[in-house]
Motif scaffolding. Structure first.
Motif, PDB file in Angstrom:
ATOM      1  N   TYR A  84       0.832  -1.203   0.000  1.00 26.68           N
ATOM      2  CA  TYR A  84       0.000   0.000   0.000  1.00 26.68           C
ATOM      3  C   TYR A  84       0.870   1.257   0.000  1.00 26.68           C
ATOM      4  O   TYR A  84       0.580   2.218  -0.708  1.00 26.68           O
ATOM      5  N   ARG A  85       1.928   1.238   0.769  1.00 28.19           N
ATOM      6  CA  ARG A  85       2.852   2.383   0.799  1.00 28.19           C
ATOM      7  C   ARG A  85       3.404   2.640  -0.602  1.00 28.19           C
ATOM      8  O   ARG A  85       3.416   3.774  -1.082  1.00 28.19           O
ATOM      9  N   ALA A  86       3.839   1.592  -1.267  1.00 23.41           N
ATOM     10  CA  ALA A  86       4.372   1.731  -2.625  1.00 23.41           C
ATOM     11  C   ALA A  86       3.299   2.265  -3.581  1.00 23.41           C
ATOM     12  O   ALA A  86       3.581   3.150  -4.392  1.00 23.41           O
ATOM     13  N   MET A  87       2.089   1.754  -3.448  1.00 22.90           N
ATOM     14  CA  MET A  87       1.002   2.220  -4.308  1.00 22.90           C
ATOM     15  C   MET A  87       0.745   3.710  -4.084  1.00 22.90           C
ATOM     16  O   MET A  87       0.571   4.466  -5.046  1.00 22.90           O
ATOM     17  N   CYS A  88       0.724   4.122  -2.831  1.00 23.89           N
ATOM     18  CA  CYS A  88       0.460   5.533  -2.520  1.00 23.89           C
ATOM     19  C   CYS A  88       1.601   6.423  -3.012  1.00 23.89           C
ATOM     20  O   CYS A  88       1.363   7.502  -3.558  1.00 23.89           O
ATOM     21  N   LYS A  89       2.826   5.983  -2.798  1.00 23.27           N
ATOM     22  CA  LYS A  89       3.974   6.801  -3.187  1.00 23.27           C
ATOM     23  C   LYS A  89       4.101   6.919  -4.708  1.00 23.27           C
ATOM     24  O   LYS A  89       4.631   7.894  -5.211  1.00 23.27           O
ATOM     25  N   GLU A  90       3.599   5.919  -5.429  1.00 18.72           N
ATOM     26  CA  GLU A  90       3.649   5.950  -6.894  1.00 18.72           C
ATOM     27  C   GLU A  90       2.377   6.538  -7.508  1.00 18.72           C
ATOM     28  O   GLU A  90       2.256   6.615  -8.724  1.00 18.72           O
ATOM     29  N   ALA A  91       1.440   6.946  -6.687  1.00 18.60           N
ATOM     30  CA  ALA A  91       0.162   7.462  -7.170  1.00 18.60           C
ATOM     31  C   ALA A  91       0.357   8.739  -7.981  1.00 18.60           C
ATOM     32  O   ALA A  91       1.311   9.493  -7.771  1.00 18.60           O
ATOM     33  N   LEU A  92      -0.571   8.965  -8.867  1.00 15.69           N
ATOM     34  CA  LEU A  92      -0.490  10.132  -9.734  1.00 15.69           C
ATOM     35  C   LEU A  92      -1.076  11.390  -9.094  1.00 15.69           C
ATOM     36  O   LEU A  92      -0.778  12.497  -9.532  1.00 15.69           O
ATOM     37  N   THR A  93      -1.906  11.217  -8.076  1.00 15.64           N
ATOM     38  CA  THR A  93      -2.519  12.379  -7.445  1.00 15.64           C
ATOM     39  C   THR A  93      -1.956  12.584  -6.040  1.00 15.64           C
ATOM     40  O   THR A  93      -1.643  11.608  -5.350  1.00 15.64           O
ATOM     41  N   PRO A  94      -1.848  13.816  -5.602  1.00 16.92           N
ATOM     42  CA  PRO A  94      -1.351  14.074  -4.245  1.00 16.92           C
ATOM     43  C   PRO A  94      -2.289  13.521  -3.172  1.00 16.92           C
ATOM     44  O   PRO A  94      -1.839  13.138  -2.096  1.00 16.92           O
ATOM     45  N   ASP A  95      -3.593  13.465  -3.472  1.00 20.57           N
ATOM     46  CA  ASP A  95      -4.546  12.918  -2.503  1.00 20.57           C
ATOM     47  C   ASP A  95      -4.229  11.460  -2.191  1.00 20.57           C
ATOM     48  O   ASP A  95      -4.213  11.059  -1.027  1.00 20.57           O
ATOM     49  N   GLU A  96      -4.000  10.677  -3.222  1.00 23.62           N
ATOM     50  CA  GLU A  96      -3.668   9.265  -3.016  1.00 23.62           C
ATOM     51  C   GLU A  96      -2.327   9.121  -2.308  1.00 23.62           C
ATOM     52  O   GLU A  96      -2.176   8.295  -1.415  1.00 23.62           O
ATOM     53  N   ALA A  97      -1.370   9.922  -2.704  1.00 19.44           N
ATOM     54  CA  ALA A  97      -0.044   9.849  -2.100  1.00 19.44           C
ATOM     55  C   ALA A  97      -0.091  10.212  -0.616  1.00 19.44           C
ATOM     56  O   ALA A  97       0.636   9.641   0.197  1.00 19.44           O
ATOM     57  N   ARG A  98      -0.964  11.126  -0.255  1.00 20.27           N
ATOM     58  CA  ARG A  98      -1.060  11.600   1.128  1.00 20.27           C
ATOM     59  C   ARG A  98      -1.682  10.558   2.058  1.00 20.27           C
ATOM     60  O   ARG A  98      -1.440  10.552   3.268  1.00 20.27           O
ATOM     61  N   ARG A  99      -2.479   9.646   1.529  1.00 18.50           N
ATOM     62  CA  ARG A  99      -3.172   8.655   2.363  1.00 18.50           C
ATOM     63  C   ARG A  99      -2.209   7.816   3.202  1.00 18.50           C
ATOM     64  O   ARG A  99      -2.486   7.509   4.348  1.00 18.50           O
ATOM     65  N   TRP A 100      -1.100   7.426   2.597  1.00 18.91           N
ATOM     66  CA  TRP A 100      -0.127   6.643   3.366  1.00 18.91           C
ATOM     67  C   TRP A 100       0.395   7.439   4.550  1.00 18.91           C
ATOM     68  O   TRP A 100       0.494   6.912   5.655  1.00 18.91           O
TER      69      TRP A 100
END
Length: 157
Positions: A84-100
């Motif tokens: 999940y951390r990898a998915m969030c860090k590779e996300a295209l949107t800052p919202d998804e990246a911030r979730r982790w």
């Protein structure tokens, strides 16, 4: 009973099953979501429990079995958290990246931070924090429970 009566009973029973099916799927989704929330709330405790209870000190088979199950589950949880951390860090949107970051600061890091502190660090408001955590829990339910969570999640919407 006549054939027509039997057919009517079958139709009524089938309709009831279909209605109840949606309710069961929603209940299963809600249960998985609550399980993930409970797991995250107790993440630190479970890690400490597994680390501190050594097999040498255990004399009761049941307790050893619980330790083993806890260890297996925590290993799975850690693997899925890494994914999940990898998915969030590779996300295209800052919202998804911030979730982790929100999830980590609240449940996983060494110190459990308050909602206000996390919101301030992430430069978001409390509502955004709670939305991020809710979405993170839904994502984790899919990672932890697999295809069943996807089906239940799809039917919830």
């Amino acid at each position: 009973m006549h054939k027509e009566e039997i057919e009517e009973v079958v139709k009524i029973a089938a309709a009831e099953v279909l209605v109840r099916r949606e309710e069961i799927i929603k209940d299963e989704y809600d249960a998985r979501y609550q399980d993930v929330k409970l797991l995250m709330k107790n993440y630190r405790r479970l890690k400490i429990y597994y680390a501190k209870v050594s097999p040498e000190t255990l004399e009761v088979d049941t307790i050893f079995s619980m330790r083993r199950k806890t260890g297996l589950m925590m290993s799975h949880v850690d693997n899925m958290l890494s994914a999940y951390r990898a998915m969030c860090k590779e996300a295209l949107t800052p919202d998804e990246a911030r979730r982790w970051d929100a999830l980590y600061m609240r449940y996983i890091g060494d110190e459990r931070l308050s909602v206000d502190t996390i919101a301030e660090k992430l430069n978001i408001d409390r509502r955004t924090f709670y939305r991020d955590i809710s979405l993170a829990m839904e994502d984790l339910a899919v990672l932890l429970f697999g295809i069943e969570a996807i089906g239940a999640r799809k039917n919830k919407k």
